[in-house]
Design an enzyme around this catalytic site. Structure first.
Site, short mmCIF file in Angstrom:
data_model
loop_
_atom_site.label_atom_id
_atom_site.label_comp_id
_atom_site.label_asym_id
_atom_site.label_seq_id
_atom_site.Cartn_x
_atom_site.Cartn_y
_atom_site.Cartn_z
N VAL A 102 0.83 -1.22 0.00
CA VAL A 102 0.00 0.00 0.00
C VAL A 102 0.86 1.26 0.00
O VAL A 102 2.01 1.24 0.44
CB VAL A 102 -0.98 0.06 1.20
CG1 VAL A 102 -2.03 -1.03 1.10
CG2 VAL A 102 -0.25 -0.02 2.52
N SER A 108 -2.34 0.08 -5.38
CA SER A 108 -3.10 -0.87 -4.55
C SER A 108 -4.54 -0.42 -4.33
O SER A 108 -5.47 -1.23 -4.39
CB SER A 108 -2.37 -1.11 -3.22
OG SER A 108 -2.89 -0.32 -2.21
N ALA A 111 -6.58 -1.08 -7.44
CA ALA A 111 -6.77 -2.51 -7.69
C ALA A 111 -7.81 -3.10 -6.74
O ALA A 111 -8.64 -3.91 -7.16
CB ALA A 111 -5.43 -3.24 -7.56
N ASP A 152 -4.63 5.55 -12.55
CA ASP A 152 -4.54 4.28 -11.82
C ASP A 152 -5.73 3.38 -12.11
O ASP A 152 -5.58 2.21 -12.47
CB ASP A 152 -4.46 4.53 -10.30
CG ASP A 152 -3.06 4.93 -9.86
OD1 ASP A 152 -2.28 5.37 -10.72
OD2 ASP A 152 -2.77 4.83 -8.65
O1 PMV Z 1 -0.98 6.13 -7.14
P1 PMV Z 1 0.39 6.56 -7.49
O2 PMV Z 1 1.25 6.85 -6.28
O3 PMV Z 1 1.04 5.68 -8.49
O4 PMV Z 1 0.31 8.00 -8.19
C1 PMV Z 1 -0.51 8.27 -9.24
C2 PMV Z 1 0.13 9.21 -10.16
C3 PMV Z 1 0.04 10.71 -9.89
O5 PMV Z 1 0.26 11.31 -11.15
C4 PMV Z 1 1.11 11.15 -8.91
C5 PMV Z 1 -1.34 11.13 -9.37
C6 PMV Z 1 -2.45 10.97 -10.37
O6 PMV Z 1 -3.62 11.03 -9.94
O7 PMV Z 1 -2.21 10.83 -11.57
#
Ligand code: PMV
Length: 314
Positions: A102, A108, A111, A152
Site C-alpha cells: 500500500v 493498490s 486494484a 490508476d
Molecule cells: O498512485 P500513485 O502513487 O502511483 O500515483 C498516481 C500518479 C500521480 O500522477 C502522482 C497522481 C495521479 O492522480 O495521476
C-alpha cells in the site's frame, strides 16, 4: 446466487506522473505479479442487507453498516449498488486480499476498488464493462487521492498498457517489442495525496516554473510512446533518467529513491526513475532481461525492501 471472485493487477507509471494531473500524457502498465482479489460469498441464513466486510491484511472485520460512508470499500460497494439500482444487498460476505504493497505507487487502492466492484457486480449477476468499472473506481480514487488524474483506475481496470490523458478516452497502444522493468521498493509508504498536494502548492506559488516542468515531462512521454511503438525500448533509458531529474525538480523524490535510481544505473540499467506519487514508494529501472536479477540484487543492497521483475508487453 453463487459466490463470485474477481482480481485486478498492480501497476507502474512508466512516464508522466504528476504532470498527468495537469493535462500532460502519461504511460502506465499493469504489473500482473501483484494483485488484489475480492470474493463475495452468499450468507444463506443472513438477513437481506447484512453485509460482512473482511480484509485480513488490514485487520478489518466489520459489518458494512458499521463503516463510515467515506471508507473506500463502502464507496466502492455503494457505487455498484447505485449504478445497478439496488437498494438492499442480499446477505453476503465480501473478502478482500491483496499482495500489492500500500501507498507505494503500485496502484493498490485502485486494484482493490476494481476487484471489489467486479466481484460485487458479478455476484449480483450484472458484470460491468471495463469502462464502467474504471469510472466507478475513479470515484473511489477521489477518496484516496483528492484530485486523481484517473490513470490508476484506468490501467488497473483495463489491465493493459495505456497512454493516458486526463478526461480523454483511453488509448491503448502497441508495444512492438516487450521490455523488462525491475521495480525497487524503498519501503517508505507515502500517500499520493501528500505529494500531489505539495506539487499543487508549488505550482500555485510558481506556476511558470511548474508548467515548464510539466511540459518537459509531457514531451518525454510522447517520445517514449514513439520509441515503444517503433520497437525501440532501448531508447527509453535516457528518457527515464531525464524524467527522474524533472521529478526531483518537482520536489517529489527523496534521498532513498535517488539512491536506488543511482544504484540501478551503476549496475548497468539503461535508465531509472521513481514511479508513482514519489517521496517513498517504488522506483523502476529498464534492464536487459539477462541483467534484471543482478540489478534487483544491487537494489536490495542499496536498501530496497522488495524487488519485482516484470515484462511490459502488449
Ligand atoms: O498512485 P500513485 O502513487 O502511483 O500515483 C498516481 C500518479 C500521480 O500522477 C502522482 C497522481 C495521479 O492522480 O495521476
Amino acid at each position: 446466487m453463487p459466490s463470485f471472485t474477481a482480481s485486478a493487477p498492480g501497476k507502474i507509471i512508466l512516464f508522466g506522473e504528476h504532470a498527468v494531473v495537469y493535462g500532460q500524457p502519461a504511460i502506465a502498465a499493469p504489473v500482473a505479479q501483484v494483485r488484489a482479489t475480492a470474493t463475495v460469498t452468499p450468507e444463506l441464513r443472513g438477513n437481506a442487507g447484512a453485509v460482512r466486510i473482511l480484509a485480513p491484511g488490514i485487520g478489518l472485520d466489520r459489518r458494512l453498516d458499521e463503516l463510515d460512508s467515506t471508507h473506500a470499500l463502502v464507496a466502492a460497494i455503494e457505487g455498484v449498488t447505485a449504478s445497478l439500482g439496488i437498494s438492499r444487498l442480499p446477505a453476503c460476505t465480501l473478502k478482500v486480499t491483496s499482495t500489492i504493497p500500500v501507498a507505494s505507487g503500485l496502484g493498490s487502492g485502485a486494484a482493490v476498488s476494481v476487484a471489489v466492484i467486479r466481484a460485487l457486480a458479478g455476484f449480483l449477476g450484472h458484470p460491468l464493462p471495463d469502462e464502467q468499472v474504471s469510472a466507478l473506481a475513479f470515484e473511489v480514487e477521489k477518496i484516496h487521492h483528492g484530485t486523481p488524474s484517473g490513470i490508476d483506475n484506468t490501467v488497473v481496470a483495463y489491465a493493459k498498457p495505456v497512454y493516458f490523458i486526463k478526461q480523454q478516452l483511453i488509448e491503448t497502444f502497441s508495444i512492438s517489442k516487450p521490455f523488462t522493468i525491475v521495480i525497487g521498493d524503498t519501503g517508505i509508504a507515502t500517500p499520493t495525496k501528500e505529494t500531489v498536494g505539495d506539487v499543487h502548492a508549488g505550482w500555485q506559488a510558481d506556476p511558470q516554473r511548474y508548467e515548464t516542468l510539466f511540459a518537459a515531462v509531457g514531451s518525454i512521454t510522447r517520445s517514449a510512446r514513439q520509441a515503444i511503438e517503433q520497437g525501440r525500448p532501448d531508447r527509453l533509458g535516457p528518457l527515464m533518467n531525464e524524467s527522474h531529474a524533472l521529478l526531483v525538480e518537482m520536489g517529489v523524490s527523496s534521498p532513498e529513491l535517488d539512491k536506488l535510481v543511482r544504484a540501478a544505473n551503476e549496475a548497468g540499467a539503461s535508465g531509472a526513475k521513481l514511479s508513482g506519487g514519489g517521496r517513498g514508494g517504488n522506483m523502476i529501472a529498464l534492464a536487459a532481461p539477462e541483467q534484471a536479477e543482478q540489478i534487483a540484487a544491487t537494489l536490495q543492497a542499496a536498501g530496497a525492501v522488495r524487488m519485482l521483475v516484470t515484462e511490459v508487453k502488449g
